[in-house]
Design an enzyme around this catalytic site. Structure first.
Site, PDB file in Angstrom:
ATOM      1  N   TYR A   1       2.185 -12.703  14.485  1.00  0.00           N
ATOM      2  CA  TYR A   1       3.497 -13.156  14.959  1.00  0.00           C
ATOM      3  C   TYR A   1       3.492 -14.655  15.271  1.00  0.00           C
ATOM      4  CZ  TYR A   1       4.607  -8.188  15.261  1.00  0.00           C
ATOM      5  OH  TYR A   1       4.819  -6.870  14.966  1.00  0.00           O
TER       6      TYR A   1
ATOM      7  N   GLY B   1       3.862  -6.469   5.769  1.00  0.00           N
ATOM      8  CA  GLY B   1       4.267  -6.716   7.160  1.00  0.00           C
ATOM      9  C   GLY B   1       5.224  -7.889   7.254  1.00  0.00           C
TER      10      GLY B   1
ATOM     11  N   GLY C   1      -2.374  -7.042   4.255  1.00  0.00           N
ATOM     12  CA  GLY C   1      -2.816  -8.217   3.516  1.00  0.00           C
ATOM     13  C   GLY C   1      -2.099  -8.415   2.194  1.00  0.00           C
TER      14      GLY C   1
ATOM     15  N   TYR D   1       4.715  -1.537  11.448  1.00  0.00           N
ATOM     16  CA  TYR D   1       3.454  -0.913  11.072  1.00  0.00           C
ATOM     17  C   TYR D   1       3.309  -0.888   9.561  1.00  0.00           C
ATOM     18  CZ  TYR D   1      -0.208   2.588  10.481  1.00  0.00           C
ATOM     19  OH  TYR D   1      -1.358   3.241  10.117  1.00  0.00           O
TER      20      TYR D   1
END
Length: 173
Positions: free
Chosen positions: A139, A105, A101, A94
């Site tokens: 992913y 992540g 952006g 998270y």
């Protein structure tokens, strides 16, 4: 944006707990969260922890609107495949919306992969809700395979009374 990914400490559990709830709201399941930061402290920072966690931290000058510098987390644990061997399972990844952006992540995901590889894990597994196209695309862009389609796996769970019933049926010896 400048950020660092580091191993979470017990002192991060309140921030992790906050972000778990933010993720649950995003996933439209806030009523499903039943743990607090105390359980996270107990279960993740004991002699035999049930999970490990990384946090993404930004400098004070980039803190969130609410004043947070811990802006993302990755919570994971180890499993074992009888076919392939050591595996790492990513329970949650998270990043707070205002920080998406910026590579945070990807940084968290890559660090989990690196930690897993350092422990000789041969795969990284996770689950994504079927409607969560942004995460599924994220992913997939990193090389993940969707086993739902390619191998037909179903994710099965026992909990609550069904788990109690199953446990009560265990042999007594």
């Amino acid at each position: 944006m400048n950020f660092k990914v580091r191993t979470a400490g017990k002192e991060d559990c309140k921030d992790i707990s906050r972000m778990i709830m933010e993720l649950a709201v995003y996933e439209k399941m806030p009523d499903q969260v039943k743990i607090s930061h105390e359980e996270l402290e107990r279960d993740g920072f004991c002699q035999n922890p049930f999970f490990e966690c990384l946090v993404a931290e930004v400098p004070e000058e980039h803190k969130s609107k609410e004043g947070f510098t811990i802006v993302g987390y990755a919570l994971y644990f180890y499993t074992y495949s009888t076919w392939k061997g050591r595996s790492v399972y990513l329970e949650d990844l998270y990043v707070m919306p205002e920080f998406r952006g910026n590579g945070i992540g990807k940084g968290l995901l890559s660090k989990v992969a690196k930690v897993g590889k350092e422990k000789q894990c041969v795969r990284l597994q996770l689950s994504v809700l079927n409607w969560n196209t942004p995460s599924r695309d994220f992913y997939a862009a990193k090389g993940a395979q969707d086993l739902t389609v390619s191998e037909g796996w179903h994710f099965i769970r026992f909990d609550g009374q069904n788990l109690d019933n199953l446990a009560n049926d265990a042999p007594k010896n």
